[in-house]
Design an enzyme around this catalytic site. Sequence first.
Site, PDB file in Angstrom:
ATOM      1  N   GLU A  32       0.851  -1.189   0.000  1.00  0.00           N
ATOM      2  CA  GLU A  32       0.000   0.000   0.000  1.00  0.00           C
ATOM      3  C   GLU A  32       0.887   1.239   0.000  1.00  0.00           C
ATOM      4  O   GLU A  32       1.900   1.290   0.718  1.00  0.00           O
ATOM      5  CB  GLU A  32      -0.876  -0.029   1.259  1.00  0.00           C
ATOM      6  CG  GLU A  32      -2.299   0.381   1.044  1.00  0.00           C
ATOM      7  CD  GLU A  32      -3.065  -0.498   0.056  1.00  0.00           C
ATOM      8  OE1 GLU A  32      -3.078  -0.155  -1.150  1.00  0.00           O
ATOM      9  OE2 GLU A  32      -3.663  -1.497   0.460  1.00  0.00           O
ATOM     10  N   HIS A  33       0.513   2.216  -0.799  1.00  0.00           N
ATOM     11  CA  HIS A  33       1.290   3.453  -0.948  1.00  0.00           C
ATOM     12  C   HIS A  33       2.708   3.167  -1.445  1.00  0.00           C
ATOM     13  O   HIS A  33       3.622   3.963  -1.201  1.00  0.00           O
ATOM     14  CB  HIS A  33       1.303   4.262   0.363  1.00  0.00           C
ATOM     15  CG  HIS A  33      -0.041   4.862   0.668  1.00  0.00           C
ATOM     16  ND1 HIS A  33      -0.447   6.082   0.189  1.00  0.00           N
ATOM     17  CD2 HIS A  33      -1.100   4.367   1.368  1.00  0.00           C
ATOM     18  CE1 HIS A  33      -1.681   6.333   0.595  1.00  0.00           C
ATOM     19  NE2 HIS A  33      -2.105   5.300   1.311  1.00  0.00           N
ATOM     20  N   THR A  34       2.873   2.053  -2.096  1.00  0.00           N
ATOM     21  CA  THR A  34       4.175   1.734  -2.694  1.00  0.00           C
ATOM     22  C   THR A  34       4.170   2.008  -4.199  1.00  0.00           C
ATOM     23  O   THR A  34       5.228   2.178  -4.786  1.00  0.00           O
ATOM     24  CB  THR A  34       4.522   0.247  -2.482  1.00  0.00           C
ATOM     25  OG1 THR A  34       3.355  -0.528  -2.779  1.00  0.00           O
ATOM     26  CG2 THR A  34       4.959  -0.038  -1.063  1.00  0.00           C
ATOM     27  N   ASP A  35       2.978   2.056  -4.811  1.00  0.00           N
ATOM     28  CA  ASP A  35       2.970   2.162  -6.283  1.00  0.00           C
ATOM     29  C   ASP A  35       3.590   3.470  -6.765  1.00  0.00           C
ATOM     30  O   ASP A  35       4.398   3.475  -7.690  1.00  0.00           O
ATOM     31  CB  ASP A  35       1.575   1.898  -6.889  1.00  0.00           C
ATOM     32  CG  ASP A  35       0.472   2.842  -6.441  1.00  0.00           C
ATOM     33  OD1 ASP A  35       0.697   3.655  -5.516  1.00  0.00           O
ATOM     34  OD2 ASP A  35      -0.634   2.752  -7.032  1.00  0.00           O
ATOM     35  N   ALA A 118     -14.994   3.326  -0.918  1.00  0.00           N
ATOM     36  CA  ALA A 118     -14.699   2.225   0.007  1.00  0.00           C
ATOM     37  C   ALA A 118     -13.288   1.687  -0.194  1.00  0.00           C
ATOM     38  O   ALA A 118     -12.938   0.643   0.348  1.00  0.00           O
ATOM     39  CB  ALA A 118     -15.726   1.110  -0.176  1.00  0.00           C
ATOM     40  N   GLY A 119     -12.487   2.376  -0.982  1.00  0.00           N
ATOM     41  CA  GLY A 119     -11.095   1.942  -1.187  1.00  0.00           C
ATOM     42  C   GLY A 119     -10.996   0.742  -2.106  1.00  0.00           C
ATOM     43  O   GLY A 119      -9.980   0.060  -2.112  1.00  0.00           O
ATOM     44  N   SER A 122     -13.779   2.458  -7.011  1.00  0.00           N
ATOM     45  CA  SER A 122     -14.959   2.759  -7.829  1.00  0.00           C
ATOM     46  C   SER A 122     -14.605   3.789  -8.896  1.00  0.00           C
ATOM     47  O   SER A 122     -15.068   3.684 -10.038  1.00  0.00           O
ATOM     48  CB  SER A 122     -16.101   3.263  -6.947  1.00  0.00           C
ATOM     49  OG  SER A 122     -15.649   4.283  -6.087  1.00  0.00           O
ATOM     50  N   ASP A 166      -4.380   0.533  -9.322  1.00  0.00           N
ATOM     51  CA  ASP A 166      -5.806   0.265  -9.521  1.00  0.00           C
ATOM     52  C   ASP A 166      -6.098  -0.002 -10.995  1.00  0.00           C
ATOM     53  O   ASP A 166      -6.708  -1.015 -11.354  1.00  0.00           O
ATOM     54  CB  ASP A 166      -6.650   1.461  -9.045  1.00  0.00           C
ATOM     55  CG  ASP A 166      -6.325   1.854  -7.616  1.00  0.00           C
ATOM     56  OD1 ASP A 166      -5.580   1.118  -6.953  1.00  0.00           O
ATOM     57  OD2 ASP A 166      -6.805   2.903  -7.163  1.00  0.00           O
TER      58      ASP A 166
HETATM   59  C1  GLA Z   1      -5.234   4.606  -4.040  1.00  0.00           C
HETATM   60  C2  GLA Z   1      -4.467   4.965  -5.307  1.00  0.00           C
HETATM   61  C3  GLA Z   1      -3.461   3.854  -5.654  1.00  0.00           C
HETATM   62  C4  GLA Z   1      -2.574   3.528  -4.457  1.00  0.00           C
HETATM   63  C5  GLA Z   1      -3.423   3.305  -3.215  1.00  0.00           C
HETATM   64  C6  GLA Z   1      -2.571   3.122  -1.986  1.00  0.00           C
HETATM   65  O1  GLA Z   1      -6.041   3.495  -4.251  1.00  0.00           O
HETATM   66  O2  GLA Z   1      -5.359   5.118  -6.392  1.00  0.00           O
HETATM   67  O3  GLA Z   1      -2.688   4.234  -6.769  1.00  0.00           O
HETATM   68  O4  GLA Z   1      -1.613   4.524  -4.252  1.00  0.00           O
HETATM   69  O5  GLA Z   1      -4.329   4.356  -2.977  1.00  0.00           O
HETATM   70  O6  GLA Z   1      -1.806   1.978  -2.091  1.00  0.00           O
END
Ligand code: GLA
Length: 385
Positions: A32-35, A118-119, A122, A166
């Site tokens: 997470e938050h690595t992309d 909702a993460g 969407s 995503d």
């Molecule tokens: C959101 C962003 C992704 C990614 C995540 C965290 O979903 O769209 O690119 O950075 O947060 O991992």
Amino acid sequence: MDNYKIRVAFIKYFGQAEMIVFAPGRANIIGEHTDYNEGFVLPFAIDQGVWFFASVNGKDEFNIIAADTGENSTLFPHQNASLIYGWEKYFNQVLMAMAASPLKGSDIVFGGNLPIGAGISSSSAITCGFVHLLNKMNHLEMSPHKMVKIAVEAERGSGVRGGIMDQYSIFNGLKNKAVLLDCRSNSHEFVDLDLDDCHFYLINTCVKHNLINTDYNNRRAQCDEAVSLLNKYYRPIRALRDLNTDDIPKLGNLLSDTLFKRASFVIQENQRVKDAVHAIKLKNFAQLGELLYASHDGLSQLFEVSCPELDWLVDYTLDDDIFLGSRMMGGGFGGCTINLTSGELNDEKINDLSDKYYDRFGINLEIIPTSPEDGILQKKTSYSH
Ligand code: GLA
């Protein structure tokens, strides 16, 4: 809302649809938050998503209707985005990102069963689905990489400086596989997700986040700042991806407390993705679960993108052996946790969790069993007449 209702809505507004596209949401096992730090992620496309029914209308305009609310919007290619809000802006940003392509106007009805905010992406399901629809409708023959790029650009134009996780997984997901994506080379390898009796569940806090209004962009800016300082005072690096866990003890004197926490999290999280792939290949699900918990700790304490509801849900699972691991998923500040369990959650468990969560926060949560499904490109039914 199911596919049938959207079809019926299309018939009501516009007649028979020429084309149907389904764009799934995505879950992320870890990373997470690595992309946007050129690191690694391990997402998969999910069952829930957004359907688009569409027909060319012979005009220069796009008439778009949200099936569940009946809201409608008329957009034109090359339109200025600044006055457009809500879901319209995602469609509009796609049109802007594709301004160089000749596009036929169309009538579109969209809707689905993907919870908003909702993460589980969407917004990316809308941008990716619309890009794919335009590609098919206009016979543009765009490559998957090009479509990912346009969808990413469209989403950044909407205000979130997101990475590519995503959009990449929504296009490229494959049933029963996780997508190990290297966000530097933008290439992936599939990891078989043969879970035996284990299951993944998404538990939605139903605390909606809108990343445009959260600290998401600020976290990204902090990572960039850490890179530029370390590049100057430590050694040449292009992204946090270029450091590993052995570097962490040496960074404390070079960064402020906050930047040190952010950088440490990203470096550790990249390592956790590699460890998670190893654990999955060995079918060591207890270890995979531990990695999820460690990821959540880092997201909550070091990267500081969790919230009380997410922390509560993760804490709840610690007292119950059926949960092997749990962590917040996606950008944070609300949305879902992803949970790995050693078996199915029965009604008693679900009711206990829901009741206690309601007692604590006054919110009804949502529990969504999930597993890897085909992304847009693999979905056999993505378009038909
Ligand atoms: C959101 C962003 C992704 C990614 C995540 C965290 O979903 O769209 O690119 O950075 O947060 O991992």
